[in-house]
Design an enzyme around this catalytic site. Structure first.
Site, PDB file in Angstrom:
ATOM      1  N   ARG A  79      31.650 -17.666   8.111  1.00  0.00           N
ATOM      2  CA  ARG A  79      31.398 -16.217   8.194  1.00  0.00           C
ATOM      3  C   ARG A  79      31.409 -15.736   9.643  1.00  0.00           C
ATOM      4  N   LEU A 117      29.631 -11.035  25.340  1.00  0.00           N
ATOM      5  CA  LEU A 117      28.552 -10.193  25.856  1.00  0.00           C
ATOM      6  C   LEU A 117      27.513 -11.075  26.570  1.00  0.00           C
ATOM      7  N   GLU A 121      25.494 -13.881  28.592  1.00  0.00           N
ATOM      8  CA  GLU A 121      25.755 -14.676  29.806  1.00  0.00           C
ATOM      9  C   GLU A 121      24.677 -15.752  29.933  1.00  0.00           C
ATOM     10  N   HIS A 143      21.592 -13.912  30.800  1.00  0.00           N
ATOM     11  CA  HIS A 143      21.336 -12.621  30.133  1.00  0.00           C
ATOM     12  C   HIS A 143      21.724 -12.711  28.670  1.00  0.00           C
ATOM     13  N   LEU A 195      27.690  -4.440  17.578  1.00  0.00           N
ATOM     14  CA  LEU A 195      26.643  -5.301  17.012  1.00  0.00           C
ATOM     15  C   LEU A 195      26.071  -4.690  15.742  1.00  0.00           C
ATOM     16  N   GLU A 254      23.145 -12.319  17.610  1.00  0.00           N
ATOM     17  CA  GLU A 254      23.191 -10.904  17.195  1.00  0.00           C
ATOM     18  C   GLU A 254      21.811 -10.264  17.267  1.00  0.00           C
ATOM     19  N   GLY A 255      20.998 -10.715  18.210  1.00  0.00           N
ATOM     20  CA  GLY A 255      19.626 -10.227  18.344  1.00  0.00           C
ATOM     21  C   GLY A 255      18.693 -11.181  17.623  1.00  0.00           C
ATOM     22  N   HIS A 306      15.173 -12.835  15.994  1.00  0.00           N
ATOM     23  CA  HIS A 306      14.161 -12.349  15.043  1.00  0.00           C
ATOM     24  C   HIS A 306      13.154 -11.431  15.758  1.00  0.00           C
ATOM     25  N   PHE A 328      10.311  -3.879  25.169  1.00  0.00           N
ATOM     26  CA  PHE A 328      11.249  -4.938  25.557  1.00  0.00           C
ATOM     27  C   PHE A 328      10.932  -5.514  26.934  1.00  0.00           C
TER      28      PHE A 328
HETATM   29  P1  TGC Z   1      18.361   0.436  25.666  1.00  0.00           P
HETATM   30  O1  TGC Z   1      17.729   1.088  26.837  1.00  0.00           O
HETATM   31  O2  TGC Z   1      17.653   0.453  24.356  1.00  0.00           O
HETATM   32  O3  TGC Z   1      19.824   1.027  25.425  1.00  0.00           O
HETATM   33  C1  TGC Z   1      20.755   1.095  26.504  1.00  0.00           C
HETATM   34  C2  TGC Z   1      21.830   2.098  26.117  1.00  0.00           C
HETATM   35  O4  TGC Z   1      22.524   1.658  24.940  1.00  0.00           O
HETATM   36  C3  TGC Z   1      22.381   2.626  23.889  1.00  0.00           C
HETATM   37  N1  TGC Z   1      22.252   1.905  22.628  1.00  0.00           N
HETATM   38  C4  TGC Z   1      23.025   2.113  21.570  1.00  0.00           C
HETATM   39  N2  TGC Z   1      24.046   2.970  21.374  1.00  0.00           N
HETATM   40  C5  TGC Z   1      24.666   2.942  20.163  1.00  0.00           C
HETATM   41  N3  TGC Z   1      24.303   2.094  19.177  1.00  0.00           N
HETATM   42  C6  TGC Z   1      23.280   1.219  19.351  1.00  0.00           C
HETATM   43  N4  TGC Z   1      22.944   0.372  18.382  1.00  0.00           N
HETATM   44  C7  TGC Z   1      22.590   1.208  20.590  1.00  0.00           C
HETATM   45  N5  TGC Z   1      21.577   0.469  21.103  1.00  0.00           N
HETATM   46  C8  TGC Z   1      21.376   0.919  22.365  1.00  0.00           C
HETATM   47  C9  TGC Z   1      21.137   3.400  24.247  1.00  0.00           C
HETATM   48  O5  TGC Z   1      21.143   4.657  23.646  1.00  0.00           O
HETATM   49  C10 TGC Z   1      21.255   3.473  25.758  1.00  0.00           C
HETATM   50  O6  TGC Z   1      22.232   4.431  26.065  1.00  0.00           O
HETATM   51  P2  TGC Z   1      22.104   5.323  27.392  1.00  0.00           P
HETATM   52  O7  TGC Z   1      23.277   6.237  27.313  1.00  0.00           O
HETATM   53  O8  TGC Z   1      20.771   5.997  27.265  1.00  0.00           O
HETATM   54  O9  TGC Z   1      22.170   4.355  28.531  1.00  0.00           O
HETATM   55  O10 TGC Z   1      18.756  -1.053  26.065  1.00  0.00           O
HETATM   56  P3  TGC Z   1      17.862  -2.248  26.579  1.00  0.00           P
HETATM   57  O11 TGC Z   1      18.540  -2.773  27.793  1.00  0.00           O
HETATM   58  O12 TGC Z   1      16.409  -1.877  26.667  1.00  0.00           O
HETATM   59  O13 TGC Z   1      18.055  -3.338  25.418  1.00  0.00           O
HETATM   60  C11 TGC Z   1      17.644  -3.091  24.137  1.00  0.00           C
HETATM   61  C12 TGC Z   1      17.815  -4.312  23.229  1.00  0.00           C
HETATM   62  C13 TGC Z   1      16.934  -5.450  23.679  1.00  0.00           C
HETATM   63  C14 TGC Z   1      17.362  -3.874  21.852  1.00  0.00           C
HETATM   64  C15 TGC Z   1      19.264  -4.744  23.101  1.00  0.00           C
HETATM   65  O14 TGC Z   1      19.844  -4.944  24.315  1.00  0.00           O
HETATM   66  C16 TGC Z   1      19.477  -5.901  22.152  1.00  0.00           C
HETATM   67  O15 TGC Z   1      19.715  -5.672  20.964  1.00  0.00           O
HETATM   68  N6  TGC Z   1      19.486  -7.207  22.602  1.00  0.00           N
HETATM   69  C17 TGC Z   1      19.962  -8.285  21.792  1.00  0.00           C
HETATM   70  C18 TGC Z   1      21.276  -8.774  22.345  1.00  0.00           C
HETATM   71  C19 TGC Z   1      22.231  -9.170  21.274  1.00  0.00           C
HETATM   72  O16 TGC Z   1      22.105  -8.834  20.105  1.00  0.00           O
HETATM   73  N7  TGC Z   1      23.252  -9.893  21.651  1.00  0.00           N
HETATM   74  C20 TGC Z   1      24.279 -10.268  20.734  1.00  0.00           C
HETATM   75  C21 TGC Z   1      25.438 -10.915  21.430  1.00  0.00           C
HETATM   76  S1  TGC Z   1      26.851 -11.064  20.386  1.00  0.00           S
HETATM   77  C22 TGC Z   1      26.490 -12.279  19.317  1.00  0.00           C
HETATM   78  O17 TGC Z   1      25.444 -12.812  19.256  1.00  0.00           O
HETATM   79  C23 TGC Z   1      27.589 -12.647  18.405  1.00  0.00           C
HETATM   80  S2  TGC Z   1      27.247 -13.971  17.350  1.00  0.00           S
HETATM   81  C24 TGC Z   1      28.440 -13.654  16.219  1.00  0.00           C
HETATM   82  C25 TGC Z   1      28.708 -14.707  15.225  1.00  0.00           C
HETATM   83  O18 TGC Z   1      29.051 -15.848  15.583  1.00  0.00           O
HETATM   84  O19 TGC Z   1      28.650 -14.352  14.039  1.00  0.00           O
HETATM   85  P1  FAD Z   2      16.792 -15.496  25.287  1.00  0.00           P
HETATM   86  O1  FAD Z   2      17.181 -14.076  25.432  1.00  0.00           O
HETATM   87  O2  FAD Z   2      16.557 -16.284  26.521  1.00  0.00           O
HETATM   88  O3  FAD Z   2      15.503 -15.546  24.365  1.00  0.00           O
HETATM   89  C1  FAD Z   2      14.687 -16.739  24.253  1.00  0.00           C
HETATM   90  C2  FAD Z   2      13.461 -16.364  23.430  1.00  0.00           C
HETATM   91  O4  FAD Z   2      12.722 -15.332  24.097  1.00  0.00           O
HETATM   92  C3  FAD Z   2      13.820 -15.799  22.046  1.00  0.00           C
HETATM   93  O5  FAD Z   2      12.910 -16.270  21.097  1.00  0.00           O
HETATM   94  C4  FAD Z   2      13.667 -14.309  22.223  1.00  0.00           C
HETATM   95  O6  FAD Z   2      13.337 -13.633  21.008  1.00  0.00           O
HETATM   96  C5  FAD Z   2      12.523 -14.238  23.221  1.00  0.00           C
HETATM   97  N1  FAD Z   2      12.535 -12.993  23.970  1.00  0.00           N
HETATM   98  C6  FAD Z   2      13.496 -12.546  24.827  1.00  0.00           C
HETATM   99  N2  FAD Z   2      13.172 -11.322  25.298  1.00  0.00           N
HETATM  100  C7  FAD Z   2      12.003 -10.984  24.717  1.00  0.00           C
HETATM  101  C8  FAD Z   2      11.159  -9.831  24.775  1.00  0.00           C
HETATM  102  N3  FAD Z   2      11.487  -8.754  25.497  1.00  0.00           N
HETATM  103  N4  FAD Z   2      10.020  -9.841  24.049  1.00  0.00           N
HETATM  104  C9  FAD Z   2       9.710 -10.897  23.261  1.00  0.00           C
HETATM  105  N5  FAD Z   2      10.441 -12.010  23.174  1.00  0.00           N
HETATM  106  C10 FAD Z   2      11.590 -12.048  23.877  1.00  0.00           C
HETATM  107  N6  FAD Z   2      26.920 -14.072  22.192  1.00  0.00           N
HETATM  108  C11 FAD Z   2      28.063 -13.358  22.388  1.00  0.00           C
HETATM  109  O7  FAD Z   2      28.117 -12.490  23.250  1.00  0.00           O
HETATM  110  N7  FAD Z   2      29.166 -13.598  21.630  1.00  0.00           N
HETATM  111  C12 FAD Z   2      29.187 -14.554  20.652  1.00  0.00           C
HETATM  112  O8  FAD Z   2      30.202 -14.723  19.962  1.00  0.00           O
HETATM  113  C13 FAD Z   2      28.017 -15.328  20.453  1.00  0.00           C
HETATM  114  N8  FAD Z   2      28.016 -16.345  19.546  1.00  0.00           N
HETATM  115  C14 FAD Z   2      26.932 -17.179  19.475  1.00  0.00           C
HETATM  116  C15 FAD Z   2      27.007 -18.336  18.686  1.00  0.00           C
HETATM  117  C16 FAD Z   2      25.936 -19.219  18.640  1.00  0.00           C
HETATM  118  C17 FAD Z   2      26.037 -20.471  17.848  1.00  0.00           C
HETATM  119  C18 FAD Z   2      24.744 -18.916  19.345  1.00  0.00           C
HETATM  120  C19 FAD Z   2      23.549 -19.826  19.281  1.00  0.00           C
HETATM  121  C20 FAD Z   2      24.669 -17.775  20.128  1.00  0.00           C
HETATM  122  C21 FAD Z   2      25.763 -16.905  20.216  1.00  0.00           C
HETATM  123  N9  FAD Z   2      25.739 -15.795  21.069  1.00  0.00           N
HETATM  124  C22 FAD Z   2      26.873 -15.047  21.254  1.00  0.00           C
HETATM  125  C23 FAD Z   2      24.591 -15.557  21.930  1.00  0.00           C
HETATM  126  C24 FAD Z   2      23.389 -14.938  21.237  1.00  0.00           C
HETATM  127  O9  FAD Z   2      23.592 -13.588  20.968  1.00  0.00           O
HETATM  128  C25 FAD Z   2      22.167 -15.182  22.120  1.00  0.00           C
HETATM  129  O10 FAD Z   2      21.855 -16.559  22.015  1.00  0.00           O
HETATM  130  C26 FAD Z   2      20.982 -14.323  21.717  1.00  0.00           C
HETATM  131  O11 FAD Z   2      21.234 -12.962  21.969  1.00  0.00           O
HETATM  132  C27 FAD Z   2      19.693 -14.745  22.448  1.00  0.00           C
HETATM  133  O12 FAD Z   2      19.919 -14.916  23.800  1.00  0.00           O
HETATM  134  P2  FAD Z   2      19.415 -16.277  24.524  1.00  0.00           P
HETATM  135  O13 FAD Z   2      19.930 -17.416  23.741  1.00  0.00           O
HETATM  136  O14 FAD Z   2      19.790 -16.166  25.944  1.00  0.00           O
HETATM  137  O15 FAD Z   2      17.852 -16.264  24.353  1.00  0.00           O
END
Ligand code: TGC
Ligand code: FAD
Length: 405
Positions: free
Chosen positions: A110, A151, A153, A156, A260, A384-385, A387, A404
């Site tokens: 998936r 996304l 790093e 980060h 996301l 993808e964020g 828990h 945050f």
């Molecule tokens: P924050 O201050 O809340 O927002 C910054 C700017 O972004 C805007 N924004 C959005 N806009 C549209 N849709 C959304 N869902 C949005 N969320 C935020 C927001 O309005 C703001 O805009 P502006 O114009 O005011 O600057 O941002 P923050 O830096 O405080 O961070 C918030 C937080 C922690 C919730 C967010 O950064 C977050 O969700 N972190 C988790 C990171 C994450 O999910 N990474 C995923 C990486 S990709 C991945 O994992 C792929 S795995 C795929 C697979 O294998 O299936």
């Molecule tokens: P960290 O951000 O270092 O977090 C570590 C712990 O601290 C977590 O439990 C977290 O919840 C906690 N924490 C962090 N901040 C806070 C806070 N403010 N308050 C409370 N607790 C907090 N990323 C991509 O961009 N593209 C991809 O395709 C992709 N694929 C992935 C595939 C796999 C198999 C994995 C494992 C990860 C992938 N990721 C990808 C990255 C993924 O999105 C990150 O691992 C995830 O966002 C968490 O980041 P981190 O691992 O650096 O953990």
């Protein structure tokens, strides 16, 4: 590769996939004929192309690259995007069903599909120029090309706005430097949608293609989770990116966050697919396994586990279906999507753990899908964020106070 080695890499299981999905609240009545057709096609595909091989792939940490073209053939990539670009033009319930069926087979499979659709094709469609759409989307939809999304790093993860990957305007091209980590599909990807800061610190999306000088994708080894999915880094050392590869439609963190939203929605459905597989397997095993002269299904403690699993699955199915309807109407919010992603993955992990216990010692083997699902879900609960991050997104919505930082 020798014929023997090839056979070993693709060892077919003799076990038949007898999966029957639980539908305790007749949620099927809420589905259209089209939804049911999509489900039936995806389920047949999983039974034919994934279930017989997945344990072997996962045990060997083997990514079956040939699945990419096969996913393209069944329309698993970008199913909600317009047919004009070779996509399905389906609704969000159909998208959810596809992700549910594929993750019922394996979360790593998936991942391959949802990264391509929601994180590569979606931004090209949503923020790309018409030239970019026409160049990339048909090849990605058909599975001719594989994409990835950069996304995260090394320093980060949960806080992507702190990213340091950057590009400079050199007049006739951009110069990209930095590194991304944990990138699904990266070692095999033809194209990467990469999020980087310009000289003013503003985040933009760039399309980086394999073969550009200075761009490498080292594979990440030693994962105990998503072993049939390939994960790696993206490393950029003075990569010259043509100016026409910048996504012009949106900048700022909101752009990747919108991608996301779409992918997290798919995970909400997908993780419940894994949960349903664990439940189905546990239900069958409990009926067949005799201890103390009875099937273990006759013991109240095992019935409690099964009843609670079915309750949680049914609640999540209803939540996902309703969220899908809101997505179709363009009304779903990020916190609503967070609730569903967080709930589904947590539910699926709990169910996998309980199902593992019902299977006793057999639950730790590859004879059953349980341990593989459980280990996979340990990634799904983090990517993808995490828990906790989804909890904070909900907390922010409820209180109006971001916690945050
Ligand atoms: P924050 O201050 O809340 O927002 C910054 C700017 O972004 C805007 N924004 C959005 N806009 C549209 N849709 C959304 N869902 C949005 N969320 C935020 C927001 O309005 C703001 O805009 P502006 O114009 O005011 O600057 O941002 P923050 O830096 O405080 O961070 C918030 C937080 C922690 C919730 C967010 O950064 C977050 O969700 N972190 C988790 C990171 C994450 O999910 N990474 C995923 C990486 S990709 C991945 O994992 C792929 S795995 C795929 C697979 O294998 O299936
Ligand atoms: P960290 O951000 O270092 O977090 C570590 C712990 O601290 C977590 O439990 C977290 O919840 C906690 N924490 C962090 N901040 C806070 C806070 N403010 N308050 C409370 N607790 C907090 N990323 C991509 O961009 N593209 C991809 O395709 C992709 N694929 C992935 C595939 C796999 C198999 C994995 C494992 C990860 C992938 N990721 C990808 C990255 C993924 O999105 C990150 O691992 C995830 O966002 C968490 O980041 P981190 O691992 O650096 O953990």
């Amino acid at each position: 590769m020798t014929a023997e080695a090839n056979h070993t890499l693709n060892k077919k299981s003799s076990k038949k996939d007898n999966y029957e999905h639980p539908d305790f609240y007749a949620i099927d009545d809420l589905l259209t004929e089209e939804h049911k057709l999509v489900r039936s096609a995806a389920r047949d595909f999983v039974k034919r192309e994934i279930s017989p091989y997945i344990e072997d792939w996962a045990q060997r940490a083997y990514f079956p690259y040939e699945i990419v073209k096969k996913f393209g053939d069944i329309g698993a990539f970008g199913p909600t995007l317009p047919q004009k670009y070779g996509c399905g033009g389906l609704d969000y319930i159909s998208y959810g069903i596809l992700m549910q069926e594929i993750e019922r087979g394996d979360s790593g499979m998936r991942s391959t599909a949802s990264v391509q659709g929601s994180l590569v094709m979606y931004p090209i469609y949503k923020f790309g120029s018409e030239e970019q759409r026409l160049k990339y989307l048909p090849k990605l939809a058909s599975g001719e090309w594989l994409g990835c999304f950069g996304l995260t790093e090394p320093d980060h993860g949960s806080n992507p706005s702190g990213m340091v990957t950057n590009f400079k305007d050199m007049g006739d091209h951009y110069l990209l430097n930095g590194a991304k980590m944990w990138i699904s599909n990266s070692p095999k990807a033809d194209v990467a949608v990469v999020w980087a800061k310009n000289e003013a610190g503003r985040i933009h999306g760039l399309i980086v293609e394999r073969g550009m000088e200075g761009f490498t994708t080292p594979e990440t080894h030693g994962k105990w989770s998503l072993r049939a999915s390939t994960t790696g880094e993206l490393v950029f050392q003075d990569v010259k990116v043509p100016k026409e590869n910048l996504l012009p439609g949106k900048s700022g963190l909101g752009a990747p966050m919108m991608c996301l939203d779409s992918a997290r929605y798919g995970i909400a459905w997908g993780a419940i697919g894994a949960a349903m597989d664990c439940y189905d397997s546990a239900r069958r095993y409990a009926a067949e396994r005799i201890q103390f002269g009875k099937p273990i299904a006759a013991f109240q403690l095992q019935q409690k586990k099964l009843a609670e699993m079915l309750t949680e699955i049914t609640k999540a199915q209803l939540l996902n279906w309703r969220l899908g309807m809101l997505m179709n109407e363009g009304r779903a919010t990020t916190p609503q999507i967070s609730m569903a992603k967080r709930n589904s993955v947590h539910t699926a992990l709990e169910i996998a753990r309980e199902a593992r216990q019902i299977h006793g010692g057999m639950g730790i083997t590859g004879e059953y899908p349980i341990m593989r699902h459980m280990m996979n879900l340990e990634s799904v609960v983090t990517y993808e964020g995490t828990h906790d991050i989804h909890l904070l997104i909900l907390g922010n919505q409820i209180t109006g106070i971001p916690a945050f930082s």
